[in-house]
Design a protein around this motif. Structure first.
Motif, PDB file in Angstrom:
ATOM      1  N   ALA A 283       0.807  -1.222   0.000  1.00 23.76           N
ATOM      2  CA  ALA A 283       0.000   0.000   0.000  1.00 23.76           C
ATOM      3  C   ALA A 283       0.844   1.278   0.000  1.00 23.76           C
ATOM      4  CB  ALA A 283      -0.966   0.000   1.190  1.00 23.76           C
ATOM      5  N   PRO A 284       1.914   1.369   0.813  1.00 17.76           N
ATOM      6  CA  PRO A 284       2.692   2.627   0.805  1.00 17.76           C
ATOM      7  C   PRO A 284       3.484   2.852  -0.469  1.00 17.76           C
ATOM      8  CG  PRO A 284       3.100   1.326   2.802  1.00 17.76           C
ATOM      9  CD  PRO A 284       2.397   0.445   1.835  1.00 17.76           C
ATOM     10  N   ILE A 285       3.754   1.800  -1.229  1.00 15.21           N
ATOM     11  CA  ILE A 285       4.648   1.939  -2.378  1.00 15.21           C
ATOM     12  C   ILE A 285       3.924   1.840  -3.710  1.00 15.21           C
ATOM     13  CG2 ILE A 285       6.627   1.047  -1.098  1.00 15.21           C
ATOM     14  CD1 ILE A 285       6.187  -1.637  -2.308  1.00 15.21           C
ATOM     15  N   GLY A 286       2.577   1.770  -3.666  1.00 11.85           N
ATOM     16  CA  GLY A 286       1.819   1.641  -4.911  1.00 11.85           C
ATOM     17  C   GLY A 286       2.021   2.822  -5.846  1.00 11.85           C
ATOM     18  N   ALA A 287       1.814   4.043  -5.327  1.00 13.84           N
ATOM     19  CA  ALA A 287       1.976   5.244  -6.158  1.00 13.84           C
ATOM     20  C   ALA A 287       3.432   5.435  -6.569  1.00 13.84           C
ATOM     21  CB  ALA A 287       1.473   6.471  -5.392  1.00 13.84           C
ATOM     22  N   ALA A 288       4.355   5.080  -5.663  1.00 16.05           N
ATOM     23  CA  ALA A 288       5.776   5.192  -5.988  1.00 16.05           C
ATOM     24  C   ALA A 288       6.140   4.261  -7.136  1.00 16.05           C
ATOM     25  CB  ALA A 288       6.625   4.875  -4.765  1.00 16.05           C
ATOM     26  N   HIS A 289       5.614   3.051  -7.111  1.00 11.81           N
ATOM     27  CA  HIS A 289       5.867   2.088  -8.183  1.00 11.81           C
ATOM     28  C   HIS A 289       5.366   2.628  -9.517  1.00 11.81           C
ATOM     29  CE1 HIS A 289       5.893  -1.504 -10.613  1.00 11.81           C
ATOM     30  NE2 HIS A 289       4.573  -1.501 -10.695  1.00 11.81           N
ATOM     31  N   GLU A 290       4.170   3.192  -9.511  1.00 13.23           N
ATOM     32  CA  GLU A 290       3.608   3.739 -10.747  1.00 13.23           C
ATOM     33  C   GLU A 290       4.436   4.915 -11.241  1.00 13.23           C
ATOM     34  OE1 GLU A 290       1.268   4.027 -13.995  1.00 13.23           O
ATOM     35  OE2 GLU A 290       1.215   2.437 -12.476  1.00 13.23           O
ATOM     36  N   ALA A 291       4.864   5.784 -10.318  1.00 12.30           N
ATOM     37  CA  ALA A 291       5.680   6.930 -10.705  1.00 12.30           C
ATOM     38  C   ALA A 291       7.035   6.484 -11.238  1.00 12.30           C
ATOM     39  CB  ALA A 291       5.863   7.869  -9.514  1.00 12.30           C
ATOM     40  N   MET A 292       7.631   5.482 -10.588  1.00 13.13           N
ATOM     41  CA  MET A 292       8.924   4.966 -11.042  1.00 13.13           C
ATOM     42  C   MET A 292       8.791   4.302 -12.412  1.00 13.13           C
ATOM     43  SD  MET A 292      10.333   3.382  -7.437  1.00 13.13           S
ATOM     44  CE  MET A 292      11.977   2.935  -8.042  1.00 13.13           C
ATOM     45  N   LEU A 293       7.688   3.624 -12.620  1.00 10.84           N
ATOM     46  CA  LEU A 293       7.443   2.962 -13.901  1.00 10.84           C
ATOM     47  C   LEU A 293       7.299   3.992 -15.019  1.00 10.84           C
ATOM     48  CD1 LEU A 293       7.134   0.049 -14.892  1.00 10.84           C
ATOM     49  CD2 LEU A 293       4.648   0.304 -14.621  1.00 10.84           C
ATOM     50  N   GLN A 294       6.552   5.063 -14.734  1.00  6.31           N
ATOM     51  CA  GLN A 294       6.385   6.118 -15.733  1.00  6.31           C
ATOM     52  C   GLN A 294       7.709   6.819 -16.025  1.00  6.31           C
ATOM     53  OE1 GLN A 294       3.272   8.747 -14.434  1.00  6.31           O
ATOM     54  NE2 GLN A 294       1.677   7.180 -14.562  1.00  6.31           N
ATOM     55  N   ALA A 295       8.494   7.049 -14.972  1.00 10.04           N
ATOM     56  CA  ALA A 295       9.791   7.685 -15.165  1.00 10.04           C
ATOM     57  C   ALA A 295      10.706   6.810 -16.023  1.00 10.04           C
ATOM     58  CB  ALA A 295      10.442   7.955 -13.812  1.00 10.04           C
ATOM     59  N   LYS A 296      10.661   5.513 -15.787  1.00 13.23           N
ATOM     60  CA  LYS A 296      11.475   4.587 -16.568  1.00 13.23           C
ATOM     61  C   LYS A 296      11.042   4.596 -18.038  1.00 13.23           C
ATOM     62  CE  LYS A 296      12.741  -0.299 -16.912  1.00 13.23           C
ATOM     63  NZ  LYS A 296      12.701  -1.628 -16.243  1.00 13.23           N
ATOM     64  N   ARG A 297       9.738   4.536 -18.270  1.00 11.95           N
ATOM     65  CA  ARG A 297       9.233   4.550 -19.644  1.00 11.95           C
ATOM     66  C   ARG A 297       9.608   5.838 -20.366  1.00 11.95           C
ATOM     67  NH1 ARG A 297       3.203   2.313 -18.040  1.00 11.95           N
ATOM     68  NH2 ARG A 297       3.738   0.081 -17.938  1.00 11.95           N
ATOM     69  N   LYS A 298       9.564   6.955 -19.618  1.00  9.88           N
ATOM     70  CA  LYS A 298       9.916   8.244 -20.197  1.00  9.88           C
ATOM     71  C   LYS A 298      11.372   8.267 -20.644  1.00  9.88           C
ATOM     72  CE  LYS A 298       9.916  13.194 -19.121  1.00  9.88           C
ATOM     73  NZ  LYS A 298       9.614  14.204 -18.071  1.00  9.88           N
ATOM     74  N   GLU A 299      12.263   7.754 -19.795  1.00 13.68           N
ATOM     75  CA  GLU A 299      13.682   7.720 -20.136  1.00 13.68           C
ATOM     76  C   GLU A 299      13.947   6.769 -21.307  1.00 13.68           C
ATOM     77  OE1 GLU A 299      16.219   9.583 -18.812  1.00 13.68           O
ATOM     78  OE2 GLU A 299      14.521  10.648 -17.913  1.00 13.68           O
ATOM     79  N   ILE A 300      13.315   5.621 -21.272  1.00 13.80           N
ATOM     80  CA  ILE A 300      13.490   4.649 -22.357  1.00 13.80           C
ATOM     81  C   ILE A 300      13.025   5.240 -23.684  1.00 13.80           C
ATOM     82  CG2 ILE A 300      12.606   2.471 -23.272  1.00 13.80           C
ATOM     83  CD1 ILE A 300      12.692   1.341 -20.478  1.00 13.80           C
ATOM     84  N   LEU A 301      11.897   5.966 -23.636  1.00 15.72           N
ATOM     85  CA  LEU A 301      11.343   6.553 -24.859  1.00 15.72           C
ATOM     86  C   LEU A 301      12.293   7.585 -25.467  1.00 15.72           C
ATOM     87  CD1 LEU A 301       8.943   6.741 -26.778  1.00 15.72           C
ATOM     88  CD2 LEU A 301       7.968   8.503 -25.280  1.00 15.72           C
ATOM     89  N   VAL A 302      12.961   8.353 -24.605  1.00 15.35           N
ATOM     90  CA  VAL A 302      13.913   9.363 -25.101  1.00 15.35           C
ATOM     91  C   VAL A 302      15.017   8.702 -25.912  1.00 15.35           C
ATOM     92  CG1 VAL A 302      15.710  10.994 -24.398  1.00 15.35           C
ATOM     93  CG2 VAL A 302      13.476  11.026 -23.271  1.00 15.35           C
ATOM     94  N   PHE A 303      15.609   7.628 -25.386  1.00 11.94           N
ATOM     95  CA  PHE A 303      16.714   6.954 -26.073  1.00 11.94           C
ATOM     96  C   PHE A 303      16.223   6.155 -27.274  1.00 11.94           C
ATOM     97  CE2 PHE A 303      18.434   7.301 -21.653  1.00 11.94           C
ATOM     98  CZ  PHE A 303      19.392   8.250 -21.945  1.00 11.94           C
ATOM     99  N   ALA A 304      15.003   5.597 -27.152  1.00 18.25           N
ATOM    100  CA  ALA A 304      14.439   4.846 -28.278  1.00 18.25           C
ATOM    101  C   ALA A 304      14.189   5.772 -29.464  1.00 18.25           C
ATOM    102  CB  ALA A 304      13.146   4.169 -27.847  1.00 18.25           C
ATOM    103  N   GLN A 305      13.660   6.965 -29.188  1.00 12.34           N
ATOM    104  CA  GLN A 305      13.397   7.920 -30.270  1.00 12.34           C
ATOM    105  C   GLN A 305      14.700   8.432 -30.886  1.00 12.34           C
ATOM    106  OE1 GLN A 305      10.961  10.786 -28.203  1.00 12.34           O
ATOM    107  NE2 GLN A 305       9.051   9.772 -28.787  1.00 12.34           N
ATOM    108  N   GLU A 306      15.688   8.672 -30.032  1.00 12.97           N
ATOM    109  CA  GLU A 306      16.980   9.148 -30.535  1.00 12.97           C
ATOM    110  C   GLU A 306      17.654   8.074 -31.397  1.00 12.97           C
ATOM    111  OE1 GLU A 306      19.865  11.960 -31.214  1.00 12.97           O
ATOM    112  OE2 GLU A 306      17.911  12.168 -30.215  1.00 12.97           O
ATOM    113  N   PHE A 307      17.536   6.811 -30.943  1.00 15.67           N
ATOM    114  CA  PHE A 307      18.113   5.706 -31.721  1.00 15.67           C
ATOM    115  C   PHE A 307      17.416   5.590 -33.072  1.00 15.67           C
ATOM    116  CE2 PHE A 307      18.501   1.360 -33.153  1.00 15.67           C
ATOM    117  CZ  PHE A 307      19.819   1.043 -32.861  1.00 15.67           C
ATOM    118  N   GLU A 308      16.095   5.703 -33.054  1.00 18.38           N
ATOM    119  CA  GLU A 308      15.326   5.617 -34.294  1.00 18.38           C
ATOM    120  C   GLU A 308      15.703   6.753 -35.248  1.00 18.38           C
ATOM    121  OE1 GLU A 308      12.534   4.252 -37.089  1.00 18.38           O
ATOM    122  OE2 GLU A 308      13.414   3.290 -35.314  1.00 18.38           O
ATOM    123  N   LYS A 309      15.894   7.939 -34.695  1.00 16.99           N
ATOM    124  CA  LYS A 309      16.284   9.094 -35.503  1.00 16.99           C
ATOM    125  C   LYS A 309      17.633   8.870 -36.182  1.00 16.99           C
ATOM    126  CE  LYS A 309      17.630  13.927 -34.923  1.00 16.99           C
ATOM    127  NZ  LYS A 309      17.786  15.041 -33.943  1.00 16.99           N
TER     128      LYS A 309
END
Length: 386
Positions: A283-309
Motif C-alpha cells: 500500500a505505501p509503495i503503490g503510487a511510488a511504483h507507478e511513478a517509477m514505472l512512468q519515469a522509466k518509460r519516459k527515459e526509455i522513450l527518449v533513447f528509443a526515439q533518438e536511436f530511431e532518428k
C-alpha cells in the motif's frame, strides 16, 4: 528557492516545524522527559503489574483456587501485561519515527521536483499538511469511541473466563479500563498508519519524481520507502504475536490446555492476517511504483526515439557516406543503445529483495507460535506424562 533546502534547520524535525511529524501530548511528554523505549516498556508493564499484584494480594487471589486462575497462573493476563500492552505502546511511539525516516530519506535524496497539482507549491507545505493531519485529534476521538465499543462488546466474554479478575468486581472493572487504554493506543496507531500511507501515495501524485538510478541505495533514491513498508510488517507481526498468544492463553483458561481447540476460528483469523499483511506492505509503495514505472518509460522513450532518428538518418545516407562517417554513425547508435539498456535497468520498485525477505520473515514468525506451542504440549509434555 530550493524546496529541498534544509540549511536553515539543524534537524529534519525543525524543518517541518514540529517536535515530531506526529505530535500529541503523550509524545511531547515522552520527548520532554527523554524517555527511552526500554523505560517506556518497563513503565507500561510495571505500573499495571504492581496495581493488580497488590489487588490480588489484598483479595487473596495470588494463586489458583477451586479451578479459578489466580494472579500468578493467569497466563492470559501475564501475556497482556508483559507482551500485548507494552508492545502496542512501543509501536505507538515508533510509528512517528518510521514515518519521519521515510519522508526524510525521500527529501534528502531530492527525488521530488516541480508540483503536478496546484494544491501544494512546495514539499515543505505538503509535509506540514501531512503532519497536521497525522496529529489531528479526530483520530484519537475516533479511536476512543471504537475502543470503548470493542470493550463493551467483549466484556461479557471477559466475565466468563476462569480467572480471579473475572470474579472480583474491582479487578474486572480495572482490567476493562486497561483494555480500553491499550486498545486506544492500538487503534490510534493503526489509524495513523493508514493516514500516513494515504499521504505518502499522495506525495508521489503531487510532485514530479526524479528517479536516481545510480543512487547507492539501489532503489532509485527511494529505499526509505521500502524500509517503511518493512517496518509496517513489524507492526503487523507484533499484532500477530499478540493475537496468537492471546488465543493460546485464553484457551488455557477455558480448557486447561495450550492446545488450540477451535481450528476453524484459528484458520479464519490467520487467513485474514495473511490477507492484510501483503496489503500493508504494498500500500505505501503503490503510487511510488507507478511513478517509477512512468519515469522509466519516459527515459526509455527518449533513447528509443533518438536511436530511431539516428538509424533512419544512417539508412537514408549510408550509400553516400565514407567508411569513417559510417563507423562514427554506428558508434553513436551503439552508445545510444547502451544508454537505452541502462535506462531499461532502472528500478521500478523502491526496495531490494532483502527487504521482501525481512518482511516475509516477520509476518510468518507469529504463525509459528501456535504450531510450536501445540507441538510442545502434544509431543513433549504429554510424552513426559505418559
Amino acid at each position: 528557492m530550493d524546496i529541498f533546502d534544509l540549511a536553515t534547520a539543524r534537524t529534519f524535525r525543525e524543518w517541518i516545524m514540529t517536535s515530531t511529524i506526529i505530535y500529541d501530548k503523550i509524545i511531547i511528554w515522552i520527548q520532554k522527559h527523554n524517555l527511552s523505549l526500554a523505560v517506556i516498556w518497563v513503565l507500561s508493564t510495571a505500573i499495571p503489574f504492581s496495581y493488580f499484584l497488590v489487588l490480588a494480594a489484598l483479595t487473596g487471589n495470588l494463586w489458583e483456587k477451586d479451578g479459578i486462575a489466580g494472579f500468578f497462573n493467569d497466563y492470559n493476563f501475564m501475556n497482556s501485561l508483559f507482551v500485548a500492552i507494552p508492545l502496542t505502546i512501543e509501536f505507538y511511539f515508533l510509528l512517528g519515527d518510521f514515518i519521519e525516516d521515510c519522508v526524510e530519506g525521500l527529501v534528502k535524496n531530492k527525488v521530488f521536483g516541480s508540483p503536478l497539482q496546484q494544491h501544494y507549491d512546495t514539499v515543505n507545505e505538503f509535509l506540514r499538511s501531512m503532519s497536521k493531519d497525522l496529529s489531528s485529534s479526530r483520530w484519537m476521538l475516533l479511536a476512543l469511541a471504537l475502543s470503548v465499543l470493542f470493550v463493551l462488546i467483549a466484556a461479557p466474554s471477559h466475565r466468563g473466563i476462569l480467572s480471579w479478575r473475572a470474579r472480583n468486581t474491582v479487578a474486572f472493572v480495572s482490567m476493562e479500563i486497561l483494555w480500553v487504554v491499550s486498545t486506544w493506543f492500538a487503534i490510534v496507531m493503526l489509524l495513523r498508519a493508514v493516514v500516513a500511507i494515504v499521504w505518502i501515495n499522495k506525495l508521489f501524485r503531487s510532485f514530479q519524481l526524479h528517479v536516481r538510478p545510480m543512487h547507492p541505495d539501489r532503489s532509485g533514491g527511494l529505499a526509505s520507502l521500502g524500509t517503511f513498508s518493512v517496518r509496517l510488517g513489524y507492526i503487523i507481526s507484533a499484532i500477530g504475536f499478540i493475537l496468537a498468544a492471546n488465543q493460546l492463553t485464553t484457551q488455557y483458561l477455558y480448557a486447561d490446555t495450550f492446545a488450540v481447540q477451535n481450528k476453524i476460528i484459528l484458520a479464519v483469523g490467520w487467513g485474514l492476517y495473511f490477507l492484510i499483511a501483503p496489503v500493508a506492505f504494498f500500500a505505501p509503495i503503490g503510487a511510488a511504483h507507478e511513478a517509477m514505472l512512468q519515469a522509466k518509460r519516459k527515459e526509455i522513450l527518449v533513447f528509443a526515439q533518438e536511436f530511431e532518428k539516428e538509424y533512419q538518418q544512417l539508412r537514408r545516407k549510408i550509400a553516400h557516406l565514407s567508411y569513417q562517417e559510417t563507423k562514427e554513425a554506428v558508434n553513436k547508435m551503439e552508445e545510444i543503445n547502451r544508454l537505452y539498456n541502462i535506462a531499461n535497468e532502472f528500478p521500478v520498485w523502491p526496495f531490494q529483495i532483502d527487504k521482501i525477505k525481512r518482511f516475509v520473515a516477520s509476518v510468518i514468525s507469529p504463525f509459528l507460535l501456535p504450531i510450536l506451542t501445540n507441538l510442545v504440549v502434544e509431543v513433549v509434555v504429554k510424552g513426559l506424562l505418559k
